[in-house]
Design an enzyme around this catalytic site. Sequence first.
Site, short mmCIF file in Angstrom:
data_model
loop_
_atom_site.label_atom_id
_atom_site.label_comp_id
_atom_site.label_asym_id
_atom_site.label_seq_id
_atom_site.Cartn_x
_atom_site.Cartn_y
_atom_site.Cartn_z
N ASP A 60 -75.25 102.65 -21.35
CA ASP A 60 -75.41 101.24 -20.97
C ASP A 60 -76.86 100.85 -20.67
O ASP A 60 -77.26 99.72 -20.90
CB ASP A 60 -74.53 100.93 -19.74
CG ASP A 60 -74.76 101.90 -18.58
OD1 ASP A 60 -75.63 102.78 -18.70
OD2 ASP A 60 -74.06 101.79 -17.55
N HIS A 61 -77.67 101.80 -20.18
CA HIS A 61 -79.02 101.42 -19.75
C HIS A 61 -80.01 101.30 -20.90
O HIS A 61 -81.05 100.69 -20.74
CB HIS A 61 -79.56 102.45 -18.75
CG HIS A 61 -79.00 102.30 -17.36
ND1 HIS A 61 -77.66 102.40 -17.08
CD2 HIS A 61 -79.60 102.05 -16.18
CE1 HIS A 61 -77.47 102.24 -15.78
NE2 HIS A 61 -78.64 102.02 -15.21
N ASP A 105 -75.89 107.08 -10.27
CA ASP A 105 -76.41 105.73 -10.27
C ASP A 105 -76.15 105.18 -8.88
O ASP A 105 -75.08 105.38 -8.31
CB ASP A 105 -75.66 104.88 -11.32
CG ASP A 105 -76.35 103.55 -11.51
OD1 ASP A 105 -77.08 103.39 -12.49
OD2 ASP A 105 -76.17 102.66 -10.64
N ARG A 111 -80.57 93.73 -7.77
CA ARG A 111 -81.87 94.27 -7.37
C ARG A 111 -82.98 93.36 -7.87
O ARG A 111 -82.88 92.85 -8.99
CB ARG A 111 -82.02 95.65 -8.02
CG ARG A 111 -82.52 96.66 -7.07
CD ARG A 111 -82.27 98.07 -7.51
NE ARG A 111 -81.42 98.72 -6.53
CZ ARG A 111 -80.92 99.92 -6.66
NH1 ARG A 111 -81.16 100.61 -7.75
NH2 ARG A 111 -80.18 100.44 -5.72
N SER A 137 -82.97 103.11 -6.70
CA SER A 137 -82.23 103.87 -7.70
C SER A 137 -81.97 105.33 -7.30
O SER A 137 -82.63 105.89 -6.44
CB SER A 137 -83.06 103.86 -8.99
OG SER A 137 -82.67 104.89 -9.83
N ARG A 180 -82.38 107.61 -9.58
CA ARG A 180 -83.04 108.39 -10.63
C ARG A 180 -83.84 109.56 -10.05
O ARG A 180 -84.74 109.38 -9.25
CB ARG A 180 -83.94 107.49 -11.50
CG ARG A 180 -85.07 106.81 -10.76
CD ARG A 180 -85.76 105.76 -11.63
NE ARG A 180 -84.96 104.57 -11.72
CZ ARG A 180 -85.45 103.32 -11.67
NH1 ARG A 180 -86.74 103.10 -11.56
NH2 ARG A 180 -84.65 102.29 -11.75
C1 MIC Z 1 -80.74 100.72 -11.11
O1 MIC Z 1 -79.95 99.80 -10.95
O2 MIC Z 1 -81.83 100.81 -10.52
C2 MIC Z 1 -80.36 101.82 -12.07
C3 MIC Z 1 -81.21 101.71 -13.24
O3 MIC Z 1 -79.03 101.64 -12.48
C4 MIC Z 1 -80.54 103.14 -11.36
C5 MIC Z 1 -80.33 104.32 -12.19
C6 MIC Z 1 -81.47 104.70 -13.06
O4 MIC Z 1 -82.62 104.52 -12.69
O5 MIC Z 1 -81.19 105.24 -14.12
C7 MIC Z 1 -79.69 103.29 -10.12
O6 MIC Z 1 -79.28 102.31 -9.56
O7 MIC Z 1 -79.48 104.42 -9.65
FE1 SF4 Z 2 -77.21 98.65 -14.86
FE2 SF4 Z 2 -78.14 99.42 -12.46
FE3 SF4 Z 2 -78.37 96.88 -13.32
FE4 SF4 Z 2 -76.03 97.80 -12.69
S1 SF4 Z 2 -77.75 97.56 -11.32
S2 SF4 Z 2 -76.51 96.58 -14.50
S3 SF4 Z 2 -76.14 99.92 -13.37
S4 SF4 Z 2 -79.33 98.70 -14.20
#
Ligand code: MIC
Ligand code: SF4
Length: 751
Positions: free
Chosen positions: A92-93, A157, A445, A640, A642
């Site tokens: 999805d990302h 995530d 976010r 995140s 990550r």
């Molecule tokens: C986000 O919303 O910041 C992400 C991208 O989904 C991250 C995960 C990532 O960095 O791959 C998260 O929320 O953990």
């Molecule tokens: Fe994707 Fe993270 Fe955004 Fe949700 S918050 S849509 S999991 S990047």
Amino acid sequence: MSDFDVIRNFYSQMPEKINQARNILNRSMTLSEKILFSHLIKIDKVPKRTKSYVELQPDRVAMQDATAQMALLQFALTGRSKVTVPSTVHCDHLIQARVGKEKDLEYANEISSEVFSFLKSASAKYGLGFWKPGAGIIHQVVLENYAFPGGMMIGTDSHTPNAGGLGMVAIGVGGADAMEVMAGLPFTIRWPGVIGVHLTGELSGWASPKDVILKVCEELTVKGGTGHIVEYFGPGTSTISSTGKGTICNMGAEVGATTSLFPYDNTMGDYLRATNRSEIADLAKDYSEHLVADSDIEKNPEQYYDKIIEINLSDLVPAIVGPHTPDLARPVSDLGDEAREKGWPTDIQAALIGSCTNSSYEDMERASSIALQAKNAGLKSKVQFMVTPGSDTIDKTIRRDGQMQIFDDIGGTVLANACGPCIGQWKRDDIKSGEVNSIVSSYNRNFSGRNDGNHQTLSFLTSPEIVTAMAIAGSLDFNPITDKLVAEDGTEFLLTPPEGDELPENGFEFALTGHISPPEDSGSVDLDVSSESRRLKLLEPFVATNKGDFVDLPILVKVKGKCTTDHISPAGIWLQFRGHLDNISDNCYIGAHNSFTEEQGTAINQLDGNKGKIPKVARNYYENKQPWAVIADVNYGEGSSREHAAMSPRFLGCKVVIARSMARIAETNLKKQGVLPLIFADESSWDLLRVDDRLTIKGTDELGPNSKVRVEAKHSDGTMDTFICNHSMDELQVEWFKAGSALNYLRSKKV
Ligand code: MIC
Ligand code: SF4
């Protein structure tokens, strides 16, 4: 065993486990405790909230493509042949929003094919379910297919808590945690405290579930939930749909909470039935007394919760938060004045709805009920308006039921069922880089640079229906409750409040075509990783730490202010390197504000005195075998899950991060990867540190639970300051540290 048998088995043991826990607790239990104890490997003593480390057995693991790569590359190093817990991977990302769904998917499949092939091969080889690109965003797909009341899962995530909307304890973790659980090890975490949010009344008019979580964000701020589960209780809970509950739990990640949770009620049963899971709905109903808090909790909440927040849903008005942080809230009605005062552009540049936070059927219905009024008045969206359905199921259902057509009619662009602009996967041509502009979205976010890589984009978060109304008005200075719009024929009109069914009258258009089950016999499957790849590279274990590593360390960067994971390891264009540790490390700390240079992303190299980009300086230290330290401010690593934000510093030679405070997942990720996370015992010690200091960390040999660490900071004028730091490692985590990483420890012990 099928998933259903596993769930039935779990429920059948739940009452006995809760009983055992009740016997040692000798009091009534919160819902969080019931679920946690039901997953505790050994119920022998009462764990201390926010203190004791415990071992839990999750029911599932879920991973998204950007984090699954590292998790599975680490899993490959464990030598295991199959995962021991039901697990899934969701693509999805890695899908960039460019022109619209079909073409964007085609393009993603073309440019990221090697990553998708790797994930598909690893899923087949190790026995995981694989969800193809376009099938949906991890959290929406988990809610539709896997979440169940009383269950427990971990996900790579931070928004994994979305499943709390269906009464599941769902915790966001780094890939190393997922790797361990998939390898058959327990999940270790500090027994959380519990914050109670008491909901009374009922939402009405323009207020929506988003406003509940925006209120909680305002109350708790971005670190107020750290180490705690946010448990909702009270009569208001059952007035919110289960997907609305999902929105609230999803965005609980923004207060740093371990997870968020709602008690079982009929909305959950209805949602389970609507998503083809009547058998689970029946089971949950049978066991419902165990899926809610004991009755005394509501009568005497102060005896059970560490903190209580009161929210009367009937009093909520639509709110909007931002820019740059999700806890900067005000009612929508006040934003115009504030924007003018602060010099933020009131004209909106883009409006985006959907994402994993807000893309339920109900959200789409409510937003389209606003769009329809605009259409009927001959209006279109004044600004770029983008729609991200959370899953193929939602996408197909709202196409069938007409909401999508309405979005299209007002000029909306439908994007792929993927993260897209929420994670910087947004190819924007409408502004120049560095141009100040305002955007509104229903995402969760809004850290600086997150959506489009432009630190001058001011991102505001609100409900999908308010985003839609603002898109039509084109301005931040628009309060749909009082401000009129002008129809095509010149007449003025007021929008009527949004409306929408929680579940589709004609059922969901259930879409499972994006799912591939692992083959029974995976013996012949090879991991698909080319040695030539720029995007994927098999991992090599980190070298174990030795004593000399902690003497005379230069400070790479002394971060001032926010240092989220988006500052340490940004996403956007860097997502392409999530499976290649060496290449992604070129982004290390480029978003951080260094107080030594008073710039973002630069550092002074202590070996040659030159100023350079932080990752370049770090690489130079690495090449010269010079380990280094990082100094940080409050809530280091917020955001995140990550683990790249820990792996890249580790890879380039970081030995210690000393912060005023740290976010839970970031701290665990550092421990897992063998970097020492320290917290200043006295926050003001931060001020002592100078650009050309050399730090020696004393006490790493005698590390043990609660041991103190002394840091000597030698200044270039020959003087020295010393200060004390705390760490939060237990015995096992000290072993990881000594071994150089949790994975090294696991390999050495053959555990
Ligand atoms: C986000 O919303 O910041 C992400 C991208 O989904 C991250 C995960 C990532 O960095 O791959 C998260 O929320 O953990
Ligand atoms: Fe994707 Fe993270 Fe955004 Fe949700 S918050 S849509 S999991 S990047």
